[in-house]
Motif scaffolding. Sequence first.
Motif, short mmCIF file in Angstrom:
data_model
loop_
_atom_site.label_atom_id
_atom_site.label_comp_id
_atom_site.label_asym_id
_atom_site.label_seq_id
_atom_site.Cartn_x
_atom_site.Cartn_y
_atom_site.Cartn_z
N ASN A 199 -4.30 9.32 22.84
CA ASN A 199 -5.71 9.29 23.61
C ASN A 199 -5.93 10.87 23.71
N LYS A 200 -7.02 11.70 23.52
CA LYS A 200 -7.25 13.09 23.64
C LYS A 200 -7.49 13.36 24.89
N LEU A 201 -7.66 12.56 25.81
CA LEU A 201 -8.03 12.83 27.28
C LEU A 201 -6.95 13.69 28.01
N ASN A 202 -7.55 14.70 28.37
CA ASN A 202 -6.44 15.61 28.79
C ASN A 202 -6.61 15.33 30.53
N ASP A 203 -7.04 14.57 31.03
CA ASP A 203 -7.28 14.59 32.49
C ASP A 203 -6.04 14.16 33.02
N ALA A 204 -5.87 14.71 34.19
CA ALA A 204 -4.58 14.63 35.09
C ALA A 204 -4.10 13.22 35.37
N ALA A 205 -5.04 12.32 35.28
CA ALA A 205 -4.52 10.92 35.77
C ALA A 205 -3.85 10.23 34.58
N THR A 206 -4.35 10.39 33.19
CA THR A 206 -3.61 10.04 32.16
C THR A 206 -2.20 10.72 32.05
N ALA A 207 -2.15 11.77 32.19
CA ALA A 207 -0.57 12.43 32.25
C ALA A 207 0.21 12.16 33.06
N ALA A 208 -0.44 11.75 34.39
CA ALA A 208 0.45 11.41 35.55
C ALA A 208 0.75 10.00 35.37
N GLU A 209 0.10 9.14 34.61
CA GLU A 209 0.37 7.60 34.42
C GLU A 209 1.66 7.73 33.26
N LEU A 210 1.42 8.54 32.25
CA LEU A 210 2.39 8.66 31.18
C LEU A 210 3.61 8.85 31.71
N LYS A 211 3.69 10.15 32.45
CA LYS A 211 4.73 10.71 33.10
C LYS A 211 5.66 9.46 33.98
N GLN A 212 4.78 8.85 35.04
CA GLN A 212 5.56 7.85 35.57
C GLN A 212 6.02 6.68 34.77
N LYS A 213 5.47 6.36 33.80
CA LYS A 213 5.81 5.23 33.00
C LYS A 213 7.13 5.60 32.37
N LEU A 214 7.01 7.15 31.74
CA LEU A 214 8.26 7.36 30.70
C LEU A 214 9.53 7.63 32.18
N THR A 215 9.31 8.16 33.19
CA THR A 215 10.34 8.20 34.17
C THR A 215 10.93 6.91 34.42
N VAL A 216 9.90 5.68 34.57
CA VAL A 216 10.57 4.39 35.04
C VAL A 216 11.43 3.90 33.63
N TYR A 217 10.86 4.07 32.48
CA TYR A 217 11.60 3.69 31.38
C TYR A 217 13.02 4.19 31.20
N ILE A 218 12.94 5.67 31.52
CA ILE A 218 14.19 6.37 31.42
C ILE A 218 15.24 6.16 32.58
N GLU A 219 14.75 5.70 33.73
CA GLU A 219 15.56 5.22 34.68
C GLU A 219 16.24 4.08 34.28
N GLU A 220 15.35 3.04 33.75
CA GLU A 220 16.00 1.79 33.55
C GLU A 220 16.94 1.76 32.44
N LEU A 221 16.58 2.79 31.43
CA LEU A 221 17.63 3.08 30.17
C LEU A 221 19.01 3.51 30.64
N ASP A 222 18.98 4.23 31.61
CA ASP A 222 20.18 4.92 32.27
C ASP A 222 21.01 3.76 32.93
N ARG A 223 20.15 3.01 33.55
CA ARG A 223 20.81 1.83 34.27
C ARG A 223 21.60 1.11 33.31
N CYS A 224 20.92 0.65 32.29
CA CYS A 224 21.40 -0.30 31.37
C CYS A 224 22.65 0.40 30.64
N ILE A 225 22.55 1.77 30.42
CA ILE A 225 23.70 2.41 29.62
C ILE A 225 25.05 2.61 30.73
N ALA A 226 24.71 2.68 32.09
CA ALA A 226 25.92 2.76 32.90
C ALA A 226 26.45 1.36 32.98
#
Length: 116
Positions: free
Chosen positions: A83-110
């Motif tokens: 989605n080529k929308l460059n609005d701040a809300a989309t970027a913030a949502e993406l960043k938040q979801k990626l952060t949650v996924y990475i944290e969960e992956l780190d927990r699983c790996i540990a």
Amino acid sequence: MDSFEEKLYSLIERINADGQRIQELEQTIVVLQKDKAELIKEKTNLSNDLAKQQNQLKQLEKMANNLPKEFSKPTNIHKIVNNKLNDAATAAELKQKLTVYIEELDRCIAYLSDLS
């Protein structure tokens, strides 16, 4: 008298052969008892391993059931990225979801590292 002596020697030979057979059977019994003890020990070890693995499976099932709702319904991140929308809300949502996924992956790996 020769017949009597022959019968006596024949009887002695059978007694000696039976004695040897008894010794062989006693040795076989000792070997089988050792094998039985080893098998019992192996069965106990396998039962313990099975119990540990069942416990780990229960823990993993609990973890899977306790995952955040975002993980039970995967988000198509590629759609957000495409989605080529460059609005701040989309970027913030993406960043938040990626952060949650990475944290969960780190927990699983540990957790998986602790199992090894």
